[in-house]
Scaffold this motif. Structure first.
Motif, mmCIF file in Angstrom:
data_model
loop_
_atom_site.group_PDB
_atom_site.id
_atom_site.type_symbol
_atom_site.label_atom_id
_atom_site.label_comp_id
_atom_site.label_asym_id
_atom_site.label_seq_id
_atom_site.Cartn_x
_atom_site.Cartn_y
_atom_site.Cartn_z
ATOM 1 N N SER A 226 0.750 -1.156 0.111
ATOM 2 C CA SER A 226 0.071 0.015 0.109
ATOM 3 C C SER A 226 0.810 1.306 -0.067
ATOM 4 O O SER A 226 0.327 2.142 -0.853
ATOM 5 N N ASP A 230 0.787 3.901 -3.246
ATOM 6 C CA ASP A 230 0.736 5.492 -2.913
ATOM 7 C C ASP A 230 1.847 6.092 -3.185
ATOM 8 O O ASP A 230 1.525 7.335 -4.086
ATOM 9 N N SER A 236 -5.000 2.521 -6.857
ATOM 10 C CA SER A 236 -5.145 1.614 -5.542
ATOM 11 C C SER A 236 -3.907 0.666 -5.406
ATOM 12 O O SER A 236 -3.263 0.249 -6.366
#
Length: 263
Positions: A226, A230, A236
């Protein structure tokens, strides 16, 4: 097979020539500036990562893989988080059938065992016919190993280098071709044409490859999927995982974990 007088210089564990030792903190990097050596070089690392740069491209070596660097190639390298590994210098006589450009290689069980065996030698020549046969099999493994898609071609035109440097400094931002070409003093049409001719891919394809290589680097540093998604501008984590799987055939989590292919 080369005669036994052909030299095979090896360095084990501390990667001599790179200034590393077992006490160096994992986060410390070491830059080895532009240089060349007459031998071919095979480097294997167990953790961290290793950047290699030449006039025409960049390569990233993640953990549990090897990189081949051909003889007499001007390059520089930067190690980060590398505490142990193997560095084998193969005399030119052994390199005639090996790639003439750097390659990041998957390492199977046999390949790894051969690297460990040759790197442990303490002589500058293959001391016996048995050693000669070991070197011959090692060369076969270098030739047969699967190439990892961890090469980023670099342009030689200084104007194009300005464009790539900005993309590399901010891989998560979608700098438009208009913005990049204007900064480089080029029209969009000229920038597009010169870039494709210089690196063999479009700017969009090049940016995607740069992001994937940065992702592998971050994975080797222990960053989460994640966080990487980012940082690199993916919509996503699932979008990032899908793109990564397309490029490498496995999910990001498995890529660094598996490292070694089957023999």
């Amino acid at each position: 097979m080369p005669a036994s007088t052909a030299k095979t210089t090896t360095h084990r564990t501390v990667l001599k020539g790179f200034g590393l030792d077992g006490e160096r903190p994992p986060g410390v990097s070491r830059l080895n500036r532009w240089h060349r050596h007459p031998q071919g070089q095979l480097i294997y690392i167990a953790a961290g990562h290793f950047h290699i740069r030449t006039d025409f491209g960049a390569w990233l070596l993640p953990p549990k893989r090897a990189v081949w660097i051909p003889p007499d190639l001007m390059h520089w390298g930067e190690l980060k988080g590398v505490r142990t590994g193997s560095n084998i210098l193969l005399a030119p006589a052994y390199c005639a059938t090996l790639p003439d450009r750097p390659q990041v290689l998957s390492v199977g069980a046999l390949f790894e065992a051969l690297i460990e065996r040759v790197a442990a030698w303490r002589t500058e020549t293959a001391a016996s016919q048995e050693d000669e046969r070991v070197v011959a099999v090692l060369i076969d493994e270098i030739r047969a190993a699967r190439h990892e898609p961890l090469h980023l071609p670099m342009p030689s035109d200084k104007r194009l280098l300005k464009m790539t440097e900005l993309v590399l400094s901010e891989p998560g931002r979608e700098h438009s071709l208009e913005t990049l070409s204007s900064m480089a003093g080029l029209s969009m049409r000229t920038a597009r044409r010169l870039f494709a001719a210089s690196v063999g891919m479009t700017l969009s394809e090049w940016r995607q490859q740069a992001r994937l290589m940065r992702a592998v680097e971050m994975l080797s540093e222990g960053e989460s999927v994640s966080t990487i998604a980012d940082a690199l501008g993916y919509a996503s984590p699932s979008n990032f995982i899908a793109m990564f799987r397309t490029a490498f055939g496995v999910t990001p989590g498995k890529y660094v974990g598996i490292g070694r292919t089957s023999a």
